[in-house]
Design an enzyme around this catalytic site. Structure first.
Site, PDB file in Angstrom:
ATOM      1  N   GLY A 187       0.836  -1.187   0.000  1.00 29.85           N
ATOM      2  CA  GLY A 187       0.000   0.000   0.000  1.00 29.85           C
ATOM      3  C   GLY A 187       0.868   1.233   0.000  1.00 29.85           C
ATOM      4  O   GLY A 187       2.086   1.161  -0.206  1.00 29.85           O
TER       5      GLY A 187
ATOM      6  N   ASP B  14     -15.100  -0.712   6.849  1.00 27.25           N
ATOM      7  CA  ASP B  14     -14.523  -0.896   5.512  1.00 27.25           C
ATOM      8  C   ASP B  14     -14.688  -2.345   5.048  1.00 27.25           C
ATOM      9  O   ASP B  14     -13.733  -2.978   4.589  1.00 27.25           O
ATOM     10  CB  ASP B  14     -13.051  -0.498   5.493  1.00 27.25           C
ATOM     11  CG  ASP B  14     -12.527  -0.240   4.080  1.00 27.25           C
ATOM     12  OD1 ASP B  14     -13.349   0.026   3.183  1.00 27.25           O
ATOM     13  OD2 ASP B  14     -11.300  -0.319   3.877  1.00 27.25           O
TER      14      ASP B  14
ATOM     15  N   SER C 165       2.409   0.936   3.684  1.00 25.37           N
ATOM     16  CA  SER C 165       2.557  -0.380   4.295  1.00 25.37           C
ATOM     17  C   SER C 165       2.793  -1.436   3.233  1.00 25.37           C
ATOM     18  O   SER C 165       2.554  -1.212   2.043  1.00 25.37           O
ATOM     19  CB  SER C 165       1.297  -0.731   5.100  1.00 25.37           C
ATOM     20  OG  SER C 165       0.171  -0.876   4.240  1.00 25.37           O
TER      21      SER C 165
END
Length: 291
Positions: A29, A148, A32
């Site tokens: 990401g 999410d 990360s």
């Protein structure tokens, strides 16, 4: 000689004094990345997050706390964690079990490429286990919302069940809004935490006086169920599509009861949406009808 040395040299990473062999990278990401690591014959997924601003540390602390609070067979367990100092600042290392079957999003992509719909019985098995995991969040004291839920955040376990992961957006479910300023703050937070195509309508345009609760997760469940059946969320990520999602109701690939379940979940009014437990009861009824 250099090639020979490479055969014997392995990259390793330590976590609370325990060393793990790094096998390969399995995800990345903005701040990360995730590595497949091994210790002996045991495989793990190691999430490494660069903590560059205070918000990153807040997210990590929230994720760790959520894992410590929610213990459920279909919620990803946190095996170990450590925040270490290095030359680039701080790095959080979170260790999880490794699931080799991949994510729900991956089986959706395979279904789209092969043009072979995922069988209804398999979808309902995955979805029922997901609802069970979500119920663990909503029945917590105080209730918590994942915020999410989407196919990318679901891993496939054995027997066509799912493991809910990525708890970095998890927060207390009930939010009381008393002003326009608070409403705008929640909208901004939702834009940060929630993937737009799976975000509930009430999080796009938050009223100045309202109570937001765990029913935001129920909307995301409905979008996830739809994506399992038809390849994508019925919403395109805009506020307008959240208010008027494009839902197929006459597709013969799935039963009328299945399509009706989607419609019953994706209600614009949060009060009209069923709870996770009620959805499980609906799934049981569909399964009984098919016997």
């Amino acid at each position: 000689m250099g090639q020979l040395l490479c055969l014997y040299w392995k990259e390793t990473v330590s976590l609370n004094g325990v060393r793990y062999d790094v096998i390969k990278s399995v995800g990345e990401g903005a701040f990360s990345f995730v590595q497949l690591v091994k210790r002996g014959s045991d495989s793990y997924a190691l999430k490494r997050v660069l903590i560059q601003v205070p918000e990153h540390k807040e997210m990590i602390n929230r994720e760790i706390k959520a894992h410590q609070s929610i213990k459920h067979s279909h919620v990803m367990p946190l095996v170990d964690y450590e925040i270490v100092q290095n030359s680039n600042g701080s790095e959080a290392r979170l260790l999880f079990p490794y699931h080799k079957l991949g994510s729900v999003q991956e089986i959706i992509e395979v279904s789209k490429i092969t043009k072979k719909p995922i069988p209804e019985v398999e979808i309902l098995s995955i979805f029922k286990s997901l609802c069970s995991a979500v119920h663990a969040f909503h029945s917590h004291d105080p209730p918590m919302a994942h915020r999410d839920i989407k196919p990318h955040n679901l891993l496939i376990a054995e027997n066509s069940t799912a493991i809910l992961m990525d708890l970095g957006s998890c927060r207390e479910a009930v939010v009381r809004i008393n002003s326009r300023q608070e409403a705008l703050a929640l909208q901004e937070l939702a834009a940060q935490d929630c993937t737009a195509a799976f975000r509930a309508p009430e999080l796009f345009e938050v009223p100045s006086e309202c109570i937001i609760n765990e029913k935001t997760d129920i909307w995301s469940l409905g979008c996830t169920l739809y994506a399992l059946a038809y390849g994508d969320s019925p919403c395109d990520g805009t506020a307008l599509s959240a208010v008027s999602p494009k839902i197929k109701t006459d597709d013969t690939r799935y039963s009328d009861h299945f399509n009706k379940l989607i419609v019953n979940i994706l209600k614009n009014d949060p009060v009209e949406r069923p709870s996770a437990l009620e959805i499980i009861e609906m799934i049981n009824e569909i399964n009984n009808e098919q016997k």
